[in-house]
Motif scaffolding. Structure first.
Motif, PDB file in Angstrom:
ATOM      1  N   MET A   1       0.844  -1.185   0.000  1.00  0.00           N
ATOM      2  CA  MET A   1       0.000   0.000   0.000  1.00  0.00           C
ATOM      3  C   MET A   1       0.881   1.238   0.000  1.00  0.00           C
ATOM      4  N   ASP A   2       0.430   2.325  -0.651  1.00  0.00           N
ATOM      5  CA  ASP A   2       1.235   3.542  -0.675  1.00  0.00           C
ATOM      6  C   ASP A   2       0.338   4.766  -0.490  1.00  0.00           C
ATOM      7  N   THR A   3       0.972   5.942  -0.447  1.00  0.00           N
ATOM      8  CA  THR A   3       0.243   7.169  -0.150  1.00  0.00           C
ATOM      9  C   THR A   3      -0.277   7.887  -1.398  1.00  0.00           C
ATOM     10  N   SER A   4      -0.139   7.260  -2.581  1.00  0.00           N
ATOM     11  CA  SER A   4      -0.630   7.903  -3.794  1.00  0.00           C
ATOM     12  C   SER A   4      -2.150   8.026  -3.790  1.00  0.00           C
ATOM     13  N   ASP A   5      -2.816   7.116  -3.105  1.00  0.00           N
ATOM     14  CA  ASP A   5      -4.269   7.171  -2.937  1.00  0.00           C
ATOM     15  C   ASP A   5      -4.554   6.920  -1.468  1.00  0.00           C
ATOM     16  N   LEU A   6      -4.998   7.951  -0.765  1.00  0.00           N
ATOM     17  CA  LEU A   6      -5.219   7.829   0.678  1.00  0.00           C
ATOM     18  C   LEU A   6      -6.501   7.097   1.038  1.00  0.00           C
ATOM     19  N   THR A   7      -7.344   6.837   0.073  1.00  0.00           N
ATOM     20  CA  THR A   7      -8.650   6.253   0.384  1.00  0.00           C
ATOM     21  C   THR A   7      -8.558   4.947   1.168  1.00  0.00           C
ATOM     22  N   PRO A   8      -7.722   3.974   0.745  1.00  0.00           N
ATOM     23  CA  PRO A   8      -7.650   2.734   1.530  1.00  0.00           C
ATOM     24  C   PRO A   8      -7.156   2.962   2.957  1.00  0.00           C
ATOM     25  N   LEU A   9      -6.258   3.933   3.133  1.00  0.00           N
ATOM     26  CA  LEU A   9      -5.737   4.208   4.472  1.00  0.00           C
ATOM     27  C   LEU A   9      -6.781   4.908   5.342  1.00  0.00           C
ATOM     28  N   THR A  10      -7.490   5.872   4.768  1.00  0.00           N
ATOM     29  CA  THR A  10      -8.521   6.553   5.557  1.00  0.00           C
ATOM     30  C   THR A  10      -9.672   5.592   5.873  1.00  0.00           C
ATOM     31  N   ASP A  11      -9.980   4.694   4.953  1.00  0.00           N
ATOM     32  CA  ASP A  11     -11.021   3.693   5.224  1.00  0.00           C
ATOM     33  C   ASP A  11     -10.599   2.776   6.370  1.00  0.00           C
ATOM     34  N   ARG A  12      -9.326   2.409   6.368  1.00  0.00           N
ATOM     35  CA  ARG A  12      -8.821   1.541   7.438  1.00  0.00           C
ATOM     36  C   ARG A  12      -8.872   2.262   8.785  1.00  0.00           C
ATOM     37  N   ALA A  13      -8.479   3.535   8.790  1.00  0.00           N
ATOM     38  CA  ALA A  13      -8.536   4.319  10.021  1.00  0.00           C
ATOM     39  C   ALA A  13      -9.984   4.516  10.470  1.00  0.00           C
ATOM     40  N   ARG A  14     -10.865   4.735   9.515  1.00  0.00           N
ATOM     41  CA  ARG A  14     -12.287   4.913   9.838  1.00  0.00           C
ATOM     42  C   ARG A  14     -12.857   3.634  10.456  1.00  0.00           C
ATOM     43  N   GLY A  15     -12.383   2.496   9.984  1.00  0.00           N
ATOM     44  CA  GLY A  15     -12.815   1.228  10.568  1.00  0.00           C
ATOM     45  C   GLY A  15     -12.397   1.107  12.025  1.00  0.00           C
ATOM     46  N   LEU A  16     -11.188   1.552  12.342  1.00  0.00           N
ATOM     47  CA  LEU A  16     -10.746   1.553  13.740  1.00  0.00           C
ATOM     48  C   LEU A  16     -11.620   2.474  14.585  1.00  0.00           C
ATOM     49  N   ALA A  17     -11.923   3.650  14.036  1.00  0.00           N
ATOM     50  CA  ALA A  17     -12.732   4.615  14.774  1.00  0.00           C
ATOM     51  C   ALA A  17     -14.144   4.099  15.030  1.00  0.00           C
ATOM     52  N   SER A  18     -14.598   3.159  14.207  1.00  0.00           N
ATOM     53  CA  SER A  18     -15.965   2.631  14.328  1.00  0.00           C
ATOM     54  C   SER A  18     -16.025   1.316  15.100  1.00  0.00           C
ATOM     55  N   ALA A  19     -14.888   0.888  15.642  1.00  0.00           N
ATOM     56  CA  ALA A  19     -14.824  -0.439  16.273  1.00  0.00           C
ATOM     57  C   ALA A  19     -15.364  -0.449  17.691  1.00  0.00           C
ATOM     58  N   GLY A  20     -15.677   0.698  18.226  1.00  0.00           N
ATOM     59  CA  GLY A  20     -16.199   0.773  19.592  1.00  0.00           C
ATOM     60  C   GLY A  20     -15.119   1.169  20.580  1.00  0.00           C
ATOM     61  N   GLY A  21     -15.484   2.021  21.529  1.00  0.00           N
ATOM     62  CA  GLY A  21     -14.510   2.471  22.514  1.00  0.00           C
ATOM     63  C   GLY A  21     -13.471   3.399  21.881  1.00  0.00           C
ATOM     64  N   ARG A  22     -12.356   3.551  22.536  1.00  0.00           N
ATOM     65  CA  ARG A  22     -11.251   4.380  22.051  1.00  0.00           C
ATOM     66  C   ARG A  22     -10.186   3.481  21.437  1.00  0.00           C
ATOM     67  N   ARG A  23      -9.788   3.774  20.220  1.00  0.00           N
ATOM     68  CA  ARG A  23      -8.728   3.042  19.544  1.00  0.00           C
ATOM     69  C   ARG A  23      -7.547   3.987  19.312  1.00  0.00           C
ATOM     70  N   VAL A  24      -6.344   3.393  19.269  1.00  0.00           N
ATOM     71  CA  VAL A  24      -5.135   4.185  19.048  1.00  0.00           C
ATOM     72  C   VAL A  24      -4.377   3.612  17.858  1.00  0.00           C
ATOM     73  N   LEU A  25      -4.188   4.440  16.848  1.00  0.00           N
ATOM     74  CA  LEU A  25      -3.452   4.077  15.646  1.00  0.00           C
ATOM     75  C   LEU A  25      -2.082   4.740  15.685  1.00  0.00           C
ATOM     76  N   GLY A  26      -1.024   3.948  15.518  1.00  0.00           N
ATOM     77  CA  GLY A  26       0.326   4.480  15.488  1.00  0.00           C
ATOM     78  C   GLY A  26       0.872   4.518  14.067  1.00  0.00           C
ATOM     79  N   ILE A  27       1.609   5.558  13.746  1.00  0.00           N
ATOM     80  CA  ILE A  27       2.315   5.648  12.474  1.00  0.00           C
ATOM     81  C   ILE A  27       3.793   5.821  12.792  1.00  0.00           C
ATOM     82  N   ALA A  28       4.584   4.807  12.479  1.00  0.00           N
ATOM     83  CA  ALA A  28       6.011   4.789  12.787  1.00  0.00           C
ATOM     84  C   ALA A  28       6.817   4.922  11.502  1.00  0.00           C
ATOM     85  N   GLY A  29       8.109   5.135  11.664  1.00  0.00           N
ATOM     86  CA  GLY A  29       8.985   5.236  10.507  1.00  0.00           C
ATOM     87  C   GLY A  29      10.208   6.053  10.847  1.00  0.00           C
ATOM     88  N   PRO A  30      11.198   6.071   9.978  1.00  0.00           N
ATOM     89  CA  PRO A  30      12.438   6.795  10.254  1.00  0.00           C
ATOM     90  C   PRO A  30      12.246   8.302  10.156  1.00  0.00           C
TER      91      PRO A  30
END
Length: 208
Positions: A1-30
């Motif tokens: 997956m890459d950042t040329s199209d953010l739709t799959p990434l925002t959909d994935r994040a939206r899924g976390l936000a809809s999973a119930g309760g508070r979720r924490v998504l981390g973005i790591a890298g150099p």
């Protein structure tokens, strides 16, 4: 997956936000991979359902780095309050927390952390946090990975990443020779450490 199209990434994040309760998504890298930019774009897409809490808010203050003799390698793992960061993540995940949680941020113009900069309301379902060391498995960083529901590792072409780092340092007042030396001797040493832990991520995202 890459950042040329953010739709799959925002959909994935939206899924976390809809999973119930508070979720924490981390973005790591150099350093210089574009973590803060990607995190900000994800949060922007999700609107009030997400808030950005950067790891860089837990930089030790310049005076403390001087006292410890670590100012010449600011940005290394032991120049952060890693235990404080882990404690904040635990508090963000605490279902019994009823008050807003305030998190620090890092002011690049001041080169200092600023307390109480980010408000996280109880009803915000997703916290996005980004930083170099979310995947480290040693010392006070070790608990962090277990406090994140999902971690993405942002990969970037080295030439682009290093060039961007130099330009960032210059933009915030460093001379070009100083910036080039700092990136080569400090940022890239930290980048090699971060790269060794990329296999602990749930998803590798290529910067485009």
């Amino acid at each position: 997956m890459d950042t040329s199209d953010l739709t799959p990434l925002t959909d994935r994040a939206r899924g976390l936000a809809s999973a119930g309760g508070r979720r924490v998504l981390g973005i790591a890298g150099p350093p210089g991979a574009g973590k803060s930019t990607l995190a900000a774009r994800i949060v922007e897409e999700l609107g009030e359902r997400a808030v950005l809490v950067p790891m860089d808010g837990f930089h030790l203050a310049g005076a403390e780095l001087e006292r410890l003799g670590r100012a010449d390698r600011k940005g290394a793992p032991d120049t952060f309050d890693a235990a404080g960061y882990a404690a904040l993540l635990r508090r963000l995940r605490d279902a019994g927390e009823t008050c807003p949680v305030y998190a620090p941020a890092f002011d690049r113009a001041l080169e200092e952390p600023v307390a109480g900069s980010v408000r996280v309301d109880r009803d915000t379902p997703l916290v996005v946090t980004e930083g170099n060391y979310l995947l480290l498995d040693e010392g006070p960083w070790a608990p962090v990975r277990g406090l994140l529901d999902e971690v993405w590792f942002l990969d970037a072409d080295q030439e682009t990443r290093v060039g961007g780092l130099v330009e960032r340092h210059v933009r915030f007042g460093k001379s070009r020779p100083y910036a080039e030396r700092w990136v080569a001797e400090s940022d890239e040493r930290n980048a090699r450490l971060v790269e060794r832990h990329r296999d602990r991520a749930d998803l590798v995202v290529r910067r485009r």
